[in-house]
Motif scaffolding. Structure first.
Motif, PDB file in Angstrom:
ATOM      1  N   GLY A   1       0.819  -1.203   0.000  1.00 47.18           N
ATOM      2  CA  GLY A   1       0.000   0.000   0.000  1.00 47.18           C
ATOM      3  C   GLY A   1       0.852   1.252   0.000  1.00 47.18           C
ATOM      4  N   PRO A   2       0.234   2.417   0.020  1.00 43.86           N
ATOM      5  CA  PRO A   2       0.972   3.681   0.098  1.00 43.86           C
ATOM      6  C   PRO A   2       1.876   3.722   1.330  1.00 43.86           C
ATOM      7  CG  PRO A   2      -1.325   4.080  -0.450  1.00 43.86           C
ATOM      8  CD  PRO A   2      -1.227   2.620  -0.112  1.00 43.86           C
ATOM      9  N   ARG A   3       2.979   4.439   1.185  1.00 39.59           N
ATOM     10  CA  ARG A   3       4.022   4.633   2.206  1.00 39.59           C
ATOM     11  C   ARG A   3       5.017   3.487   2.278  1.00 39.59           C
ATOM     12  NH1 ARG A   3       0.116   6.660   7.026  1.00 39.59           N
ATOM     13  NH2 ARG A   3      -0.949   8.295   5.851  1.00 39.59           N
ATOM     14  N   MET A   4       4.895   2.498   1.409  1.00 40.54           N
ATOM     15  CA  MET A   4       5.994   1.536   1.321  1.00 40.54           C
ATOM     16  C   MET A   4       7.245   2.307   0.913  1.00 40.54           C
ATOM     17  SD  MET A   4       4.280  -1.712  -0.669  1.00 40.54           S
ATOM     18  CE  MET A   4       5.509  -2.898  -0.114  1.00 40.54           C
ATOM     19  N   ALA A   5       8.384   1.902   1.447  1.00 42.33           N
ATOM     20  CA  ALA A   5       9.631   2.566   1.089  1.00 42.33           C
ATOM     21  C   ALA A   5      10.026   2.206  -0.344  1.00 42.33           C
ATOM     22  CB  ALA A   5      10.737   2.168   2.054  1.00 42.33           C
ATOM     23  N   VAL A   6      10.559   3.187  -1.049  1.00 48.74           N
ATOM     24  CA  VAL A   6      10.948   2.990  -2.446  1.00 48.74           C
ATOM     25  C   VAL A   6      11.999   1.893  -2.572  1.00 48.74           C
ATOM     26  CG1 VAL A   6      12.088   4.082  -4.421  1.00 48.74           C
ATOM     27  CG2 VAL A   6      10.391   5.360  -3.090  1.00 48.74           C
ATOM     28  N   ASP A   7      12.896   1.809  -1.608  1.00 47.93           N
ATOM     29  CA  ASP A   7      14.037   0.902  -1.706  1.00 47.93           C
ATOM     30  C   ASP A   7      13.973  -0.250  -0.713  1.00 47.93           C
ATOM     31  OD1 ASP A   7      14.315   2.419   0.546  1.00 47.93           O
ATOM     32  OD2 ASP A   7      16.436   2.922   0.238  1.00 47.93           O
ATOM     33  N   ASP A   8      12.764  -0.633  -0.305  1.00 47.84           N
ATOM     34  CA  ASP A   8      12.695  -1.664   0.741  1.00 47.84           C
ATOM     35  C   ASP A   8      12.864  -3.085   0.222  1.00 47.84           C
ATOM     36  OD1 ASP A   8      10.259  -2.306  -0.379  1.00 47.84           O
ATOM     37  OD2 ASP A   8       9.070  -1.885   1.409  1.00 47.84           O
ATOM     38  N   GLY A   9      12.871  -3.251  -1.098  1.00 46.72           N
ATOM     39  CA  GLY A   9      13.152  -4.562  -1.663  1.00 46.72           C
ATOM     40  C   GLY A   9      11.973  -5.510  -1.703  1.00 46.72           C
ATOM     41  N   ARG A  10      10.794  -5.039  -1.299  1.00 42.07           N
ATOM     42  CA  ARG A  10       9.627  -5.922  -1.357  1.00 42.07           C
ATOM     43  C   ARG A  10       9.106  -5.973  -2.791  1.00 42.07           C
ATOM     44  NH1 ARG A  10       6.421  -4.755   4.334  1.00 42.07           N
ATOM     45  NH2 ARG A  10       8.121  -3.574   5.284  1.00 42.07           N
ATOM     46  N   VAL A  11       8.443  -7.073  -3.105  1.00 41.43           N
ATOM     47  CA  VAL A  11       8.133  -7.339  -4.500  1.00 41.43           C
ATOM     48  C   VAL A  11       7.179  -6.298  -5.095  1.00 41.43           C
ATOM     49  CG1 VAL A  11       6.270  -8.962  -3.943  1.00 41.43           C
ATOM     50  CG2 VAL A  11       7.459  -9.154  -6.113  1.00 41.43           C
ATOM     51  N   VAL A  12       6.158  -5.870  -4.365  1.00 37.16           N
ATOM     52  CA  VAL A  12       5.204  -4.911  -4.922  1.00 37.16           C
ATOM     53  C   VAL A  12       5.877  -3.571  -5.193  1.00 37.16           C
ATOM     54  CG1 VAL A  12       3.105  -3.578  -4.473  1.00 37.16           C
ATOM     55  CG2 VAL A  12       3.166  -6.017  -3.917  1.00 37.16           C
ATOM     56  N   SER A  13       6.585  -3.041  -4.216  1.00 34.66           N
ATOM     57  CA  SER A  13       7.246  -1.750  -4.403  1.00 34.66           C
ATOM     58  C   SER A  13       8.340  -1.846  -5.466  1.00 34.66           C
ATOM     59  CB  SER A  13       7.820  -1.236  -3.082  1.00 34.66           C
ATOM     60  OG  SER A  13       8.651  -2.203  -2.479  1.00 34.66           O
ATOM     61  N   ASN A  14       9.091  -2.933  -5.471  1.00 30.33           N
ATOM     62  CA  ASN A  14      10.122  -3.114  -6.501  1.00 30.33           C
ATOM     63  C   ASN A  14       9.522  -3.045  -7.895  1.00 30.33           C
ATOM     64  OD1 ASN A  14      12.319  -3.393  -4.841  1.00 30.33           O
ATOM     65  ND2 ASN A  14      12.685  -5.545  -5.277  1.00 30.33           N
ATOM     66  N   PHE A  15       8.470  -3.827  -8.106  1.00 28.99           N
ATOM     67  CA  PHE A  15       7.867  -3.906  -9.439  1.00 28.99           C
ATOM     68  C   PHE A  15       7.282  -2.565  -9.869  1.00 28.99           C
ATOM     69  CE2 PHE A  15       6.871  -8.784  -9.392  1.00 28.99           C
ATOM     70  CZ  PHE A  15       8.226  -9.033  -9.356  1.00 28.99           C
ATOM     71  N   ILE A  16       6.593  -1.891  -8.944  1.00 26.70           N
ATOM     72  CA  ILE A  16       5.960  -0.614  -9.299  1.00 26.70           C
ATOM     73  C   ILE A  16       7.018   0.435  -9.642  1.00 26.70           C
ATOM     74  CG2 ILE A  16       4.620   1.329  -8.408  1.00 26.70           C
ATOM     75  CD1 ILE A  16       2.912  -0.672  -6.872  1.00 26.70           C
ATOM     76  N   VAL A  17       8.051   0.540  -8.825  1.00 24.61           N
ATOM     77  CA  VAL A  17       9.094   1.529  -9.072  1.00 24.61           C
ATOM     78  C   VAL A  17       9.798   1.247 -10.397  1.00 24.61           C
ATOM     79  CG1 VAL A  17      11.331   2.387  -8.269  1.00 24.61           C
ATOM     80  CG2 VAL A  17       9.451   2.094  -6.645  1.00 24.61           C
ATOM     81  N   GLN A  18      10.130  -0.010 -10.647  1.00 17.81           N
ATOM     82  CA  GLN A  18      10.792  -0.356 -11.901  1.00 17.81           C
ATOM     83  C   GLN A  18       9.892  -0.094 -13.102  1.00 17.81           C
ATOM     84  OE1 GLN A  18      11.838  -4.419 -10.898  1.00 17.81           O
ATOM     85  NE2 GLN A  18      13.957  -3.858 -10.402  1.00 17.81           N
ATOM     86  N   ALA A  19       8.605  -0.396 -12.965  1.00 17.98           N
ATOM     87  CA  ALA A  19       7.673  -0.167 -14.069  1.00 17.98           C
ATOM     88  C   ALA A  19       7.514   1.319 -14.363  1.00 17.98           C
ATOM     89  CB  ALA A  19       6.320  -0.797 -13.744  1.00 17.98           C
ATOM     90  N   LEU A  20       7.390   2.127 -13.327  1.00 12.56           N
ATOM     91  CA  LEU A  20       7.216   3.568 -13.529  1.00 12.56           C
ATOM     92  C   LEU A  20       8.467   4.205 -14.129  1.00 12.56           C
ATOM     93  CD1 LEU A  20       5.269   4.597 -10.292  1.00 12.56           C
ATOM     94  CD2 LEU A  20       4.368   4.385 -12.618  1.00 12.56           C
ATOM     95  N   LYS A  21       9.624   3.644 -13.823  1.00 14.69           N
ATOM     96  CA  LYS A  21      10.874   4.169 -14.379  1.00 14.69           C
ATOM     97  C   LYS A  21      11.188   3.587 -15.760  1.00 14.69           C
ATOM     98  CE  LYS A  21      13.341   5.245 -10.077  1.00 14.69           C
ATOM     99  NZ  LYS A  21      14.552   4.947  -9.269  1.00 14.69           N
ATOM    100  N   GLY A  22      10.387   2.604 -16.188  1.00 12.43           N
ATOM    101  CA  GLY A  22      10.630   1.972 -17.475  1.00 12.43           C
ATOM    102  C   GLY A  22      11.815   1.027 -17.466  1.00 12.43           C
ATOM    103  N   GLU A  23      12.222   0.602 -16.283  1.00 11.19           N
ATOM    104  CA  GLU A  23      13.348  -0.325 -16.165  1.00 11.19           C
ATOM    105  C   GLU A  23      12.867  -1.768 -16.274  1.00 11.19           C
ATOM    106  OE1 GLU A  23      14.842   0.573 -12.326  1.00 11.19           O
ATOM    107  OE2 GLU A  23      15.745   2.499 -12.909  1.00 11.19           O
ATOM    108  N   ASP A  24      13.809  -2.677 -16.523  1.00 14.98           N
ATOM    109  CA  ASP A  24      13.457  -4.095 -16.503  1.00 14.98           C
ATOM    110  C   ASP A  24      12.941  -4.466 -15.113  1.00 14.98           C
ATOM    111  OD1 ASP A  24      14.260  -4.439 -19.094  1.00 14.98           O
ATOM    112  OD2 ASP A  24      16.222  -5.278 -18.596  1.00 14.98           O
ATOM    113  N   ILE A  25      11.900  -5.286 -15.066  1.00 15.75           N
ATOM    114  CA  ILE A  25      11.351  -5.742 -13.791  1.00 15.75           C
ATOM    115  C   ILE A  25      12.075  -7.023 -13.387  1.00 15.75           C
ATOM    116  CG2 ILE A  25       9.313  -6.736 -12.695  1.00 15.75           C
ATOM    117  CD1 ILE A  25       7.646  -4.665 -14.067  1.00 15.75           C
TER     118      ILE A  25
END
Length: 311
Positions: free
Chosen positions: A176-200
């Protein structure tokens, strides 16, 4: 009105719990050493006279006056808890001793935020509360897994020996909201990588499964555990039993973000569970609790949050 102590209150889950308690008109003392917590998570409460923030490490005794305690203090993501494994297990074990000592002195109820990691890499599926788990006691995840298992032992020993109104909640994957950007959890990892256009990045072949619970549903389960009669101690699983593969989660996030990211596989980390799904029969029966937020709705809210950070 009740005065609640929330340890780890500046963290992802803790801050949402504080939102709920203050919305209900209670007073809250937030205690956090700010190692993984964020001031931004609680900044909107700093002017509220019913809210107080205390910077403190629960591995040291705490002398306060409150009516009830939620013990959420501990790094919860693999990246965070493996940075300083000795401190992680200290937080779980010494923190539990200090918080239980406080609850014993105050004669107040205390809820422990335990974890599905106490089941380790499970050989029973789905996982119910009678399962003792399959945990590697000397692996890189043991500081968290075994720390939380030892904390559960302390909670039940204090309950039996000192009649403390102690309850244990086993939290499954939450997002959910307030997950840390760099916490390494799968949901936040995938969302951050997708928004940046990086490989997931998918660890393993992507067939491993998880069950994701939106943070508001988890908070509701924590509150209901606190409010139930002291005759109920748990442990109780709080999580969403809707199971999906990590690969399918990645594809869903790519669709929601309209990203052009591609999937990239990496070796599976040591002792990473292959399957994880809660049996929530006890929560349904005793707490009258079950998750309400659908995965897509929760992911949309989480994506919007990360977009608001400028991802």
């Amino acid at each position: 009105m009740t005065t609640y102590l929330v340890t780890g209150g500046a963290g992802f889950v803790g801050s949402h719990l504080i939102d709920r308690l203050l919305d209900e008109g209670h007073s809250v003392l937030c205690v956090d050493n700010m190692v993984t917590g964020s001031r931004a998570n609680i900044a909107h409460h700093l002017s509220n006279p019913k809210f107080e923030m205390m910077r403190h490490d629960v591995t040291f005794p705490l002398y306060v006056e409150v009516d009830a305690v939620f013990n959420l203090a501990c790094p919860a993501s693999p990246v965070s808890y493996q940075k300083d494994p000795v401190q992680t297990i200290k937080t779980s074990v010494l923190g539990a001793i200090n918080i239980l000592g406080l609850a014993k002195r105050l004669k107040c109820p205390v809820v422990q935020a335990s974890t599905s990691e106490v089941y380790g890499s499970p050989e029973r599926h789905p996982q119910d509360e009678t399962y003792w788990g399959n945990v590697n006691p000397i692996g890189p995840r043991a500081c968290y897994d075994e720390g939380k298992r030892a904390a559960e032992t302390l909670f039940f020993d204090y309950r039996r020996q000192h009649n403390v109104d102690a309850k244990v909640v086993r939290i499954f994957n939450t997002y959910g909201p307030r997950m840390a950007v760099d916490d390494g959890r799968v949901v936040s990892n995938f969302i951050v990588q997708a928004l940046k256009g990086e490989d997931i990045t998918i660890y393993g072949d992507g067939t491993q499964t998880r069950s994701f619970c939106y943070v508001s549903d988890l908070v509701d389960g924590l509150v209901k555990t606190m409010e139930i009669s002291r005759d109920f101690s748990g442990p109780v699983n709080i999580g969403n039993p809707a199971e999906l593969s990590v690969h399918d989660l990645a594809e869903q996030i790519i669709d929601l973000t309209r990203s052009k990211s591609r999937l990239k596989t990496m070796p599976l980390p040591v002792d990473d569970p292959i399957k994880r799904k809660p049996d929530i029969s006890i929560a349904r029966e005793h707490l009258k609790w079950s998750p309400e937020v659908e995965l897509e709705d929760g992911l949309i809210a989480t994506v919007d949050y990360f977009r608001s950070l400028g991802m």
